[in-house]
Write an enzyme that holds these catalytic residues in place. Sequence first.
Site, PDB file in Angstrom:
ATOM      1  N   LYS A  35      25.221 -27.011  27.954  1.00  0.00           N
ATOM      2  CA  LYS A  35      25.099 -25.603  27.541  1.00  0.00           C
ATOM      3  C   LYS A  35      24.530 -24.767  28.697  1.00  0.00           C
ATOM      4  O   LYS A  35      23.982 -25.315  29.656  1.00  0.00           O
ATOM      5  CB  LYS A  35      24.190 -25.509  26.317  1.00  0.00           C
ATOM      6  CG  LYS A  35      22.755 -25.970  26.575  1.00  0.00           C
ATOM      7  CD  LYS A  35      21.956 -26.100  25.287  1.00  0.00           C
ATOM      8  CE  LYS A  35      20.554 -26.604  25.578  1.00  0.00           C
ATOM      9  NZ  LYS A  35      19.811 -26.912  24.349  1.00  0.00           N
ATOM     10  N   ARG A 148      13.416 -24.601  13.174  1.00  0.00           N
ATOM     11  CA  ARG A 148      14.261 -23.638  13.872  1.00  0.00           C
ATOM     12  C   ARG A 148      15.658 -23.636  13.240  1.00  0.00           C
ATOM     13  O   ARG A 148      16.150 -22.619  12.811  1.00  0.00           O
ATOM     14  CB  ARG A 148      14.321 -24.002  15.366  1.00  0.00           C
ATOM     15  CG  ARG A 148      15.003 -22.983  16.220  1.00  0.00           C
ATOM     16  CD  ARG A 148      14.955 -23.370  17.693  1.00  0.00           C
ATOM     17  NE  ARG A 148      15.734 -24.571  17.980  1.00  0.00           N
ATOM     18  CZ  ARG A 148      15.905 -25.089  19.188  1.00  0.00           C
ATOM     19  NH1 ARG A 148      15.332 -24.525  20.241  1.00  0.00           N
ATOM     20  NH2 ARG A 148      16.637 -26.170  19.365  1.00  0.00           N
ATOM     21  N   TYR A 270       6.087  -3.707  46.818  1.00  0.00           N
ATOM     22  CA  TYR A 270       5.940  -2.658  45.794  1.00  0.00           C
ATOM     23  C   TYR A 270       4.568  -2.732  45.139  1.00  0.00           C
ATOM     24  O   TYR A 270       4.081  -3.816  44.803  1.00  0.00           O
ATOM     25  CB  TYR A 270       6.993  -2.843  44.695  1.00  0.00           C
ATOM     26  CG  TYR A 270       8.368  -2.404  45.098  1.00  0.00           C
ATOM     27  CD1 TYR A 270       8.629  -1.072  45.439  1.00  0.00           C
ATOM     28  CD2 TYR A 270       9.422  -3.310  45.103  1.00  0.00           C
ATOM     29  CE1 TYR A 270       9.905  -0.663  45.803  1.00  0.00           C
ATOM     30  CE2 TYR A 270      10.703  -2.907  45.452  1.00  0.00           C
ATOM     31  CZ  TYR A 270      10.942  -1.584  45.802  1.00  0.00           C
ATOM     32  OH  TYR A 270      12.194  -1.183  46.149  1.00  0.00           O
ATOM     33  N   MET A 318      13.945  -6.797  43.798  1.00  0.00           N
ATOM     34  CA  MET A 318      15.252  -7.124  43.220  1.00  0.00           C
ATOM     35  C   MET A 318      16.037  -8.090  44.104  1.00  0.00           C
ATOM     36  O   MET A 318      16.654  -9.031  43.624  1.00  0.00           O
ATOM     37  CB  MET A 318      16.069  -5.845  43.005  1.00  0.00           C
ATOM     38  CG  MET A 318      17.368  -6.099  42.279  1.00  0.00           C
ATOM     39  SD  MET A 318      18.402  -4.638  42.159  1.00  0.00           S
ATOM     40  CE  MET A 318      17.486  -3.658  41.004  1.00  0.00           C
TER      41      MET A 318
HETATM   42  C1  LIG Z   1      19.288 -28.249  24.576  1.00  0.00           C
HETATM   43  C2  LIG Z   1      19.264 -29.287  23.532  1.00  0.00           C
HETATM   44  C3  LIG Z   1      19.159 -30.642  23.870  1.00  0.00           C
HETATM   45  C4  LIG Z   1      18.905 -31.116  25.282  1.00  0.00           C
HETATM   46  O1  LIG Z   1      17.516 -31.066  25.509  1.00  0.00           O
HETATM   47  P1  LIG Z   1      16.865 -31.515  26.889  1.00  0.00           P
HETATM   48  O2  LIG Z   1      15.412 -31.341  26.676  1.00  0.00           O
HETATM   49  O3  LIG Z   1      17.398 -30.576  27.919  1.00  0.00           O
HETATM   50  O4  LIG Z   1      17.271 -32.916  27.139  1.00  0.00           O
HETATM   51  C5  LIG Z   1      19.243 -31.567  22.853  1.00  0.00           C
HETATM   52  N1  LIG Z   1      19.416 -31.185  21.563  1.00  0.00           N
HETATM   53  C6  LIG Z   1      19.491 -29.895  21.210  1.00  0.00           C
HETATM   54  C7  LIG Z   1      19.662 -29.547  19.771  1.00  0.00           C
HETATM   55  C8  LIG Z   1      19.407 -28.904  22.157  1.00  0.00           C
HETATM   56  O5  LIG Z   1      19.472 -27.612  21.783  1.00  0.00           O
END
Ligand SMILES: *Cc1c(COP(=O)(O)O)cnc(C)c1O
Length: 387
Positions: A35, A148, A270, A318
């Site tokens: 992802k 969650r 800045y 930036m």
């Molecule tokens: C992102 C995610 C993972 C991977 O987690 P890592 O800590 O990066 O290994 C596994 N399961 C779910 C549901 C996730 O959202």
Amino acid sequence: MTRPSQAIINLSAVNRNFDKLSALAGNSKRIAVVKADAYGNGAVAIANTIKDRVDMFAVAFLDEAIALRENALSADTSSEDALNSHASTKPILILQGAHEAADYAAGAAHNLIWVMHSEWQLAAYRAHIQQHSCQARAWFKFDTGMHRLGFSPSYLDTLLLDYPELINEHSVMMTHLACADEPNQGHAVAQIDRFLEILQQHNFPVCIANSAGNIRFQQARQDYVRLGIALYGSSPFNLADQSIQLDPVMSLNSKIIALRSIPKGDCVGYGATWRAPQDSVIATVPIGYADGYPRHAPTGTPAWCNGQLVPLVGRVSMDMLTFDVTALLKHSSAKAAGEFEPPQIGHAIQLWGDKLPINQVAEHIGTIGYELMTRISKRVPRLYIKD
Ligand SMILES: *Cc1c(COP(=O)(O)O)cnc(C)c1O
């Protein structure tokens, strides 16, 4: 290329990290979590690197899966055989499930597995498979303490009674650990125990572990493990924890484009937030918050230059950063060792990577390796290497 800032992505390191995680995973099937563009490393390149070695991929939502299919993992669904044997057709698990009922139809050609975590998804997916006379490919997510996503564990019996059309040999029961990476293991153990207990009288395949769970909790390594951050070479644990040595994948490199000497008492950047405590030499580096380097990185955040660590000074702009390289000049004039080379325009600076662990930088900035990696913007070219 006119701009020296780039993210070098070492694909050999991904394979080595996979080897280490695999050595722990036993008989569990391996899911590579890609992802967020493989945590900023480039999902297409990462997927192509490990597609022959994993059982499936996981992304957050449908668009990420389609992008992956179109560019790396084409879903040749012409035959059941092709589905099973070709690495390029490995299933992609959609971790958030559908965001709307239309997602099921939009994803139909892509050999996807849908996570179910809400009742509307169960109803919509059932309607989809009935309408298209296709087989359900659903994983069921339970909320065992993360709070969650997921069904309450007490919902399992109702689920099985009310949605038999969704239950078949592809069904997997999953949960996600909130504290697998925390020094105190009590919370993770309680989640694992709770989940395995409700599944005891059933025979479903189970998926619990993320990277930290796979490294640390034998009970979390069930039928499948979901491997994310550790593939990319950032340990999920805090800096002091040495449970696993991973190879950095992303090296964020740039070069010094300007150097100046400023007198004691002058300020840099800045807001004039940093005042030189002595006569100082400031190196300017062309990467900034528009590239994803966090603006809130404080003075003192390290970078690597000529074999030494140098501190960020003043605000992140930036497009640019400023580092105090005075110490490098002092060392070189003292002729401490050959490695103290005085910094010059064109010299390499590494913000994190093979010379400076990303987690060390993250700790200074008050964040984690995950966030630093995923936020490096499209403006920074990725350069893929194998060592
Ligand atoms: C992102 C995610 C993972 C991977 O987690 P890592 O800590 O990066 O290994 C596994 N399961 C779910 C549901 C996730 O959202």
